[in-house]
Design a protein around this motif. Structure first.
Motif, PDB file in Angstrom:
ATOM      1  N   LYS A  46      12.022  11.069 -13.958  1.00 13.51           N
ATOM      2  CA  LYS A  46      10.947  10.080 -14.111  1.00 13.51           C
ATOM      3  C   LYS A  46       9.591  10.653 -13.722  1.00 13.51           C
ATOM      4  CE  LYS A  46       9.369   5.614 -12.287  1.00 13.51           C
ATOM      5  NZ  LYS A  46       9.721   4.470 -11.386  1.00 13.51           N
ATOM      6  N   TYR A  47       9.531  11.279 -12.555  1.00  9.64           N
ATOM      7  CA  TYR A  47       8.238  11.712 -12.027  1.00  9.64           C
ATOM      8  C   TYR A  47       7.805  13.095 -12.515  1.00  9.64           C
ATOM      9  CZ  TYR A  47       8.640   7.665  -8.991  1.00  9.64           C
ATOM     10  OH  TYR A  47       8.756   6.382  -8.506  1.00  9.64           O
ATOM     11  N   SER A  48       8.643  13.706 -13.347  1.00 10.82           N
ATOM     12  CA  SER A  48       8.223  14.950 -13.990  1.00 10.82           C
ATOM     13  C   SER A  48       8.155  14.788 -15.503  1.00 10.82           C
ATOM     14  CB  SER A  48       9.178  16.099 -13.631  1.00 10.82           C
ATOM     15  OG  SER A  48      10.478  15.846 -14.126  1.00 10.82           O
ATOM     16  N   SER A  49       8.248  13.548 -15.973  1.00 15.47           N
ATOM     17  CA  SER A  49       8.184  13.306 -17.413  1.00 15.47           C
ATOM     18  C   SER A  49       6.793  13.652 -17.935  1.00 15.47           C
ATOM     19  CB  SER A  49       8.495  11.839 -17.723  1.00 15.47           C
ATOM     20  OG  SER A  49       7.465  11.000 -17.210  1.00 15.47           O
ATOM     21  N   THR A  57      -1.964  14.455  -6.254  1.00 13.97           N
ATOM     22  CA  THR A  57      -1.704  15.746  -6.884  1.00 13.97           C
ATOM     23  C   THR A  57      -2.178  16.899  -6.020  1.00 13.97           C
ATOM     24  OG1 THR A  57      -1.866  14.783  -9.081  1.00 13.97           O
ATOM     25  CG2 THR A  57      -2.176  17.153  -8.926  1.00 13.97           C
ATOM     26  N   LEU A  58      -3.329  16.750  -5.372  1.00 12.92           N
ATOM     27  CA  LEU A  58      -3.886  17.853  -4.603  1.00 12.92           C
ATOM     28  C   LEU A  58      -3.079  18.168  -3.356  1.00 12.92           C
ATOM     29  CD1 LEU A  58      -6.284  19.726  -5.100  1.00 12.92           C
ATOM     30  CD2 LEU A  58      -6.128  17.785  -6.630  1.00 12.92           C
ATOM     31  N   LEU A  59      -2.124  17.305  -3.001  1.00  8.44           N
ATOM     32  CA  LEU A  59      -1.257  17.625  -1.873  1.00  8.44           C
ATOM     33  C   LEU A  59      -0.322  18.775  -2.222  1.00  8.44           C
ATOM     34  CD1 LEU A  59      -0.407  14.167  -0.259  1.00  8.44           C
ATOM     35  CD2 LEU A  59      -2.140  15.840   0.362  1.00  8.44           C
ATOM     36  N   PHE A  60      -0.280  19.156  -3.519  1.00  6.33           N
ATOM     37  CA  PHE A  60       0.406  20.389  -3.892  1.00  6.33           C
ATOM     38  C   PHE A  60      -0.147  21.563  -3.086  1.00  6.33           C
ATOM     39  CE2 PHE A  60       1.585  19.049  -8.470  1.00  6.33           C
ATOM     40  CZ  PHE A  60       2.870  18.737  -8.062  1.00  6.33           C
ATOM     41  N   THR A  69       1.722  23.580 -13.503  1.00  3.84           N
ATOM     42  CA  THR A  69       1.690  22.322 -12.747  1.00  3.84           C
ATOM     43  C   THR A  69       2.915  21.477 -13.047  1.00  3.84           C
ATOM     44  OG1 THR A  69      -0.738  22.356 -12.759  1.00  3.84           O
ATOM     45  CG2 THR A  69       0.324  20.262 -12.242  1.00  3.84           C
ATOM     46  N   TRP A  70       3.366  21.482 -14.277  1.00  3.76           N
ATOM     47  CA  TRP A  70       4.561  20.721 -14.653  1.00  3.76           C
ATOM     48  C   TRP A  70       5.776  21.259 -13.894  1.00  3.76           C
ATOM     49  CZ3 TRP A  70       5.749  19.504 -20.515  1.00  3.76           C
ATOM     50  CH2 TRP A  70       6.606  18.395 -20.581  1.00  3.76           C
ATOM     51  N   THR A  71       5.942  22.564 -13.908  1.00  2.00           N
ATOM     52  CA  THR A  71       7.065  23.161 -13.174  1.00  2.00           C
ATOM     53  C   THR A  71       6.909  22.967 -11.675  1.00  2.00           C
ATOM     54  OG1 THR A  71       7.188  24.832 -14.935  1.00  2.00           O
ATOM     55  CG2 THR A  71       8.411  25.276 -12.907  1.00  2.00           C
ATOM     56  N   GLN A  72       5.678  23.020 -11.206  1.00  2.00           N
ATOM     57  CA  GLN A  72       5.390  22.772  -9.798  1.00  2.00           C
ATOM     58  C   GLN A  72       5.838  21.361  -9.399  1.00  2.00           C
ATOM     59  OE1 GLN A  72       1.233  23.324  -9.058  1.00  2.00           O
ATOM     60  NE2 GLN A  72       1.400  23.207  -6.840  1.00  2.00           N
ATOM     61  N   GLN A  73       5.586  20.390 -10.265  1.00  2.16           N
ATOM     62  CA  GLN A  73       6.013  19.016 -10.008  1.00  2.16           C
ATOM     63  C   GLN A  73       7.538  18.932  -9.910  1.00  2.16           C
ATOM     64  OE1 GLN A  73       4.144  16.388  -9.409  1.00  2.16           O
ATOM     65  NE2 GLN A  73       5.082  14.511 -10.184  1.00  2.16           N
ATOM     66  N   PHE A 108       8.296  31.551  -6.220  1.00  5.52           N
ATOM     67  CA  PHE A 108       6.987  31.596  -6.855  1.00  5.52           C
ATOM     68  C   PHE A 108       7.055  30.982  -8.251  1.00  5.52           C
ATOM     69  CE2 PHE A 108       6.987  34.946  -3.717  1.00  5.52           C
ATOM     70  CZ  PHE A 108       5.720  34.846  -3.146  1.00  5.52           C
ATOM     71  N   ILE A 109       6.142  30.056  -8.516  1.00  7.07           N
ATOM     72  CA  ILE A 109       6.004  29.462  -9.846  1.00  7.07           C
ATOM     73  C   ILE A 109       4.817  30.169 -10.493  1.00  7.07           C
ATOM     74  CG2 ILE A 109       5.594  27.338 -11.135  1.00  7.07           C
ATOM     75  CD1 ILE A 109       6.573  25.894  -8.489  1.00  7.07           C
ATOM     76  N   VAL A 110       5.082  30.894 -11.565  1.00  7.08           N
ATOM     77  CA  VAL A 110       4.087  31.811 -12.125  1.00  7.08           C
ATOM     78  C   VAL A 110       3.833  31.487 -13.594  1.00  7.08           C
ATOM     79  CG1 VAL A 110       3.429  34.238 -12.339  1.00  7.08           C
ATOM     80  CG2 VAL A 110       5.187  33.576 -10.665  1.00  7.08           C
TER      81      VAL A 110
END
Length: 256
Positions: free
Chosen positions: A194-197, A42-45, A23-27, A13-15
Motif C-alpha cells: 500500500k505505502y509503496s504503491s 518524506t524528508l525523515l528518510f 526513492t521508490w526503492t528507498q520507500q 546501499f540503494i543506488v
C-alpha cells in the motif's frame, strides 16, 4: 567524504542514477525494515536511510541491524569493491523515461539552472548533470550483477508491473528471515504494498518533496527533524552555491 566510507556487513546501499527509482526503492526498504510503517514525512528518510553524499555516516562495525543508505554515486566512487561485505540494490530505468523524469524534477525542484529542455537534453547526453554519464553509470554497476549474494538489480518498470514480486525479491535479498515475515504476516505485506504503491508515492511522497523545496531557508533551519547535512545541501541550493558550470548554466556538485 562519502566515497571514503568503509561499508560493513550490515550495510545496505540503494543506488541509482538520479530519477531511476531510488526513492521508490528507498520507500520499500524503509517499510520492510519498519514493519510496514511509512515515515511521517518524506524528508525523515534523511534519518532512517541517509543520503550518503549529504549525510556521510559514522563508522560502526558493532551495529547488528541493517543500516540502509541511498546514493547516486557511480561504482568507481561508491564505497564498493570486490571485498565489500555490504549489500547493494541498483535501480535501472529506461534512459528516455529517466531523462524526461529528470527534466520535470528540475522544473519542480530547481536544483539545476537550465532554461529549456534542449539545454537539459544536451547536458544529459554530455554527462553534465552532476552524476556523470547515464550509460557509464549503468554499465559500471550492471557489470557487478553476477555478484548475486550482495548485488541486486531492480528495474523501475518491474516495480510498476508487479510491485509485490519486487517487494518479495528485495525482502529476500535483505534476509530470508524478512521474506518469511512478510509471507507469514499478511498485514505487514499489505502495508508495504500500500505505502509503496505508485499512486501513494506520486501523491504523498512527491507532494511532500515539493513542499520541502518550496519552503524558506529559515523554515528549514528551524526543523529539528532534518539532519545537518541535508540542511547544508538545501542552503547551497537556495543560494546557488556549490554548483558546476555548464556553458551559461551551473549544476550541483555531488562531490564537494
Amino acid at each position: 567524504m562519502a566515497h571514503k566510507y568503509k561499508p560493513t556487513k550490515n550495510d545496505l546501499f540503494i543506488v541509482s542514477y538520479p530519477k531511476c527509482g531510488t526513492t521508490w526503492t528507498q520507500q520499500i526498504v524503509h517499510l520492510l525494515l519498519n514493519r510496514g510503517v511509512p515515515p511521517a514525512k518524506t524528508l525523515l528518510f534523511s534519518k532512517s536511510i541517509p543520503f550518503l553524499e549529504v549525510c556521510a555516516p559514522t563508522q560502526d562495525d558493532t551495529d547488528t541491524h541493517v543500516r540502509a543508505f541511498k546514493t547516486h554515486l557511480p561504482v568507481q566512487l561508491a564505497p564498493f569493491d570486490d571485498q565489500s561485505p555490504a549489500k547493494y540494490i541498483y535501480c535501472i530505468r529506461n534512459p528516455k523515461d529517466c531523462l524526461i523524469s529528470f527534466w520535470f524534477h528540475e522544473k519542480d525542484f530547481p536544483l539545476l539552472l537550465c532554461d529549456n529542455f534542449q539545454q537539459f537534453f544536451t547536458a544529459f547526453m554530455s554527462g553534465k548533470t552532476g552524476y556523470g554519464d547515464y550509460f557509464d553509470h549503468l554499465i559500471g554497476w550492471y557489470r557487478q550483477r553476477h555478484r548475486t549474494a550482495n548485488v541486486l538489480i531492480v528495474h523501475y518498470e518491474d516495480l510498476k508491473t508487479d510491485i509485490e514480486k519486487q517487494i518479495r525479491r528485495i525482502a529476500k535479498f535483505i534476509s530470508n528471515d524478512l521474506l518469511e515475515q512478510i509471507t507469514d504476516d499478511k498485514d505487514f505485506l499489505d502495508n508495504v504494498i500500500k505505502y509503496s504503491s505508485f499512486e501513494f508515492m506520486k501523491t504523498s511522497t512527491n507532494g511532500q518533496m515539493k513542499k520541502f523545496f518550496d519552503q524558506s531557508v529559515d523554515d528549514m533551519e528551524s526543523d529539528g527533524e532534518i539532519v545537518d547535512g541535508f540542511k547544508d545541501a538545501f542552503r547551497d541550493i537556495k543560494s546557488n552555491d556549490n554548483l558546476i558550470s555548464f556553458g551559461d548554466h551551473r549544476w550541483p556538485n555531488p562531490y564537494p
